[in-house]
Design a protein around this motif. Structure first.
Motif, PDB file in Angstrom:
ATOM      1  N   GLN A   2     -50.146  21.571   0.899  1.00 32.26           N
ATOM      2  CA  GLN A   2     -50.723  21.339  -0.307  1.00 32.26           C
ATOM      3  C   GLN A   2     -50.787  22.444  -1.497  1.00 32.26           C
ATOM      4  O   GLN A   2     -51.226  22.163  -2.485  1.00 32.26           O
ATOM      5  N   GLN A   3     -50.360  23.665  -1.133  1.00 33.61           N
ATOM      6  CA  GLN A   3     -50.440  24.726  -2.272  1.00 33.61           C
ATOM      7  C   GLN A   3     -49.253  24.690  -3.142  1.00 33.61           C
ATOM      8  O   GLN A   3     -48.103  24.381  -2.826  1.00 33.61           O
ATOM      9  N   HIS A   4     -49.570  25.124  -4.453  1.00 37.01           N
ATOM     10  CA  HIS A   4     -48.396  25.709  -5.256  1.00 37.01           C
ATOM     11  C   HIS A   4     -47.869  27.060  -4.941  1.00 37.01           C
ATOM     12  O   HIS A   4     -48.637  28.006  -5.287  1.00 37.01           O
ATOM     13  N   LEU A   5     -46.584  26.935  -4.456  1.00 37.26           N
ATOM     14  CA  LEU A   5     -46.162  28.019  -3.868  1.00 37.26           C
ATOM     15  C   LEU A   5     -45.478  28.935  -4.980  1.00 37.26           C
ATOM     16  O   LEU A   5     -44.828  28.439  -5.733  1.00 37.26           O
ATOM     17  N   PRO A   6     -45.570  30.267  -4.665  1.00 36.24           N
ATOM     18  CA  PRO A   6     -44.628  31.091  -5.664  1.00 36.24           C
ATOM     19  C   PRO A   6     -43.408  30.830  -5.565  1.00 36.24           C
ATOM     20  O   PRO A   6     -42.808  30.563  -4.378  1.00 36.24           O
ATOM     21  N   VAL A   7     -42.578  31.047  -6.723  1.00 33.10           N
ATOM     22  CA  VAL A   7     -41.295  30.746  -6.729  1.00 33.10           C
ATOM     23  C   VAL A   7     -40.295  32.240  -6.771  1.00 33.10           C
ATOM     24  O   VAL A   7     -38.969  32.071  -6.623  1.00 33.10           O
ATOM     25  N   ALA A   8     -40.827  33.297  -7.018  1.00 35.54           N
ATOM     26  CA  ALA A   8     -40.220  34.587  -6.997  1.00 35.54           C
ATOM     27  C   ALA A   8     -41.219  35.720  -6.911  1.00 35.54           C
ATOM     28  O   ALA A   8     -42.356  35.499  -6.757  1.00 35.54           O
ATOM     29  N   SER A   9     -40.595  36.816  -6.399  1.00 35.90           N
ATOM     30  CA  SER A   9     -41.406  38.043  -5.960  1.00 35.90           C
ATOM     31  C   SER A   9     -42.382  37.676  -5.092  1.00 35.90           C
ATOM     32  O   SER A   9     -43.674  37.857  -5.506  1.00 35.90           O
ATOM     33  N   ARG A  10     -42.124  37.056  -3.901  1.00 39.82           N
ATOM     34  CA  ARG A  10     -43.145  36.390  -2.993  1.00 39.82           C
ATOM     35  C   ARG A  10     -43.009  37.054  -1.635  1.00 39.82           C
ATOM     36  O   ARG A  10     -41.851  37.676  -1.341  1.00 39.82           O
ATOM     37  N   PHE A  11     -43.913  37.109  -1.086  1.00 38.32           N
ATOM     38  CA  PHE A  11     -44.049  37.572   0.672  1.00 38.32           C
ATOM     39  C   PHE A  11     -44.976  36.611   1.282  1.00 38.32           C
ATOM     40  O   PHE A  11     -46.442  36.500   0.727  1.00 38.32           O
ATOM     41  N   ALA A  12     -44.600  35.986   2.438  1.00 39.55           N
ATOM     42  CA  ALA A  12     -45.508  35.184   3.226  1.00 39.55           C
ATOM     43  C   ALA A  12     -45.767  35.954   4.627  1.00 39.55           C
ATOM     44  O   ALA A  12     -44.861  36.432   5.285  1.00 39.55           O
ATOM     45  N   TYR A  13     -46.863  36.130   4.940  1.00 37.70           N
ATOM     46  CA  TYR A  13     -47.259  36.610   6.493  1.00 37.70           C
ATOM     47  C   TYR A  13     -47.834  35.608   7.201  1.00 37.70           C
ATOM     48  O   TYR A  13     -48.930  35.138   6.572  1.00 37.70           O
TER      49      TYR A  13
END
Length: 276
Positions: A212-223
């Protein structure tokens, strides 16, 4: 995520003793430990996984297993009294007090580690084994997506504390109930989303909230760190549906519902980024 330093003996394996313990929430217990080799832990990264070595039942003093650097396996002096080994995270260190602390999620259906934590008292022994040297806990980026259940709070808490003020993002954390929410300090601009799940063994809504989140499209990192099936769903969503690259995601399962840690390790490792 490679070590920045190497030594002839790449592993720390040392006995510690309980100093005190503190319930941060009803199901989240912090154990403070001390020992002669606390200073060696300072050369590692807070939040990195380690192995805790729980003495066999009825044995107060025990011999630490030795890590064979070639086979990366533990070797025991007494095969009839093997300790229980589990994966945990050292959450902090205080060199002035010569203490480290490790956080435990405790609940009704206790595993051997949380059961030990609940019954532990000052002076009780606990072994700690970990690899020497600093490691990157997360990759540099402008935007972060942190997702985890209660077992991930130690590592996500460590990440939040370390993030620079310029970082932005969201942290989605699942705990048993409202009284399990805790303050996690950060200088970064992170939106904290808490979700409640009194029965984590029966499933999680972490993946649905993330979607449901608006996720980043650049310079991103997920843990991402949670139960096996949740990590698998989130990893597939980010990699296959959202097009995230391998280096933009670190996903690891700390546990698999209905399966003990030592029996689920192969399945859980398969969900780390870089596999498939």
């Amino acid at each position: 995520m490679k070590d920045k330093t190497t030594t002839e003996n790449p592993f720390i394996a040392a006995p510690f003793t309980v100093v005190r313990k503190e319930y941060m929430t009803p199901h989240y217990l912090r154990i403070f430990l001390t020992g002669e080799r606390v200073a060696e832990i300072a050369d590692t990264t807070v939040g990195i996984n380690n192995k805790i070595i729980i003495p066999p039942a009825g044995i107060e003093k025990f011999t630490m297993p030795k890590m064979n650097p070639e086979t990366k396996s533990q070797e025991y002096a007494n095969t009839d009294a093997k300790p229980i080994i589990r994966t945990y995270t050292h959450r902090g260190i205080d060199l002035e007090k010569m203490e480290i602390w490790i956080d435990f999620v405790v609940h009704g259906d206790e595993g051997p580690a949380s059961a030990w934590a609940i019954t532990s008292k000052p002076g009780d022994a606990l072994g700690v084994m970990m690899k020497r040297g600093k490691k990157e806990l997360y990759s540099p980026a402008e935007h972060y997506v942190l997702v985890g259940d209660a077992t991930a709070i130690p590592v996500i808490g460590a990440i939040l504390e370390d993030l620079p003020e310029s970082a932005r993002g969201v942290a989605i954390l699942e705990v048993y109930g409202e009284n399990e929410e805790q303050f996690l300090d950060t200088k970064a601009d992170i939106e904290m989303i808490w979700t409640h799940n009194p029965h984590p063994q029966k499933g999680s809504n972490l993946a649905s909230i993330l979607k449901q989140q608006h996720l980043p499209v650049a310079s991103r990192f997920a843990y991402v760190a949670a139960e096996f099936s949740t990590v698998k769903e989130i990893r597939n969503y980010l990699r296959k549906e959202q097009g995230w690259e391998r280096e933009e995601l670190y996903a690891y399962s700390y546990w698999k519902s209905g399966v003990a840690e030592d029996r689920s390790v192969t399945d859980r490792r398969s969900e780390m980024v870089g596999e498939g």
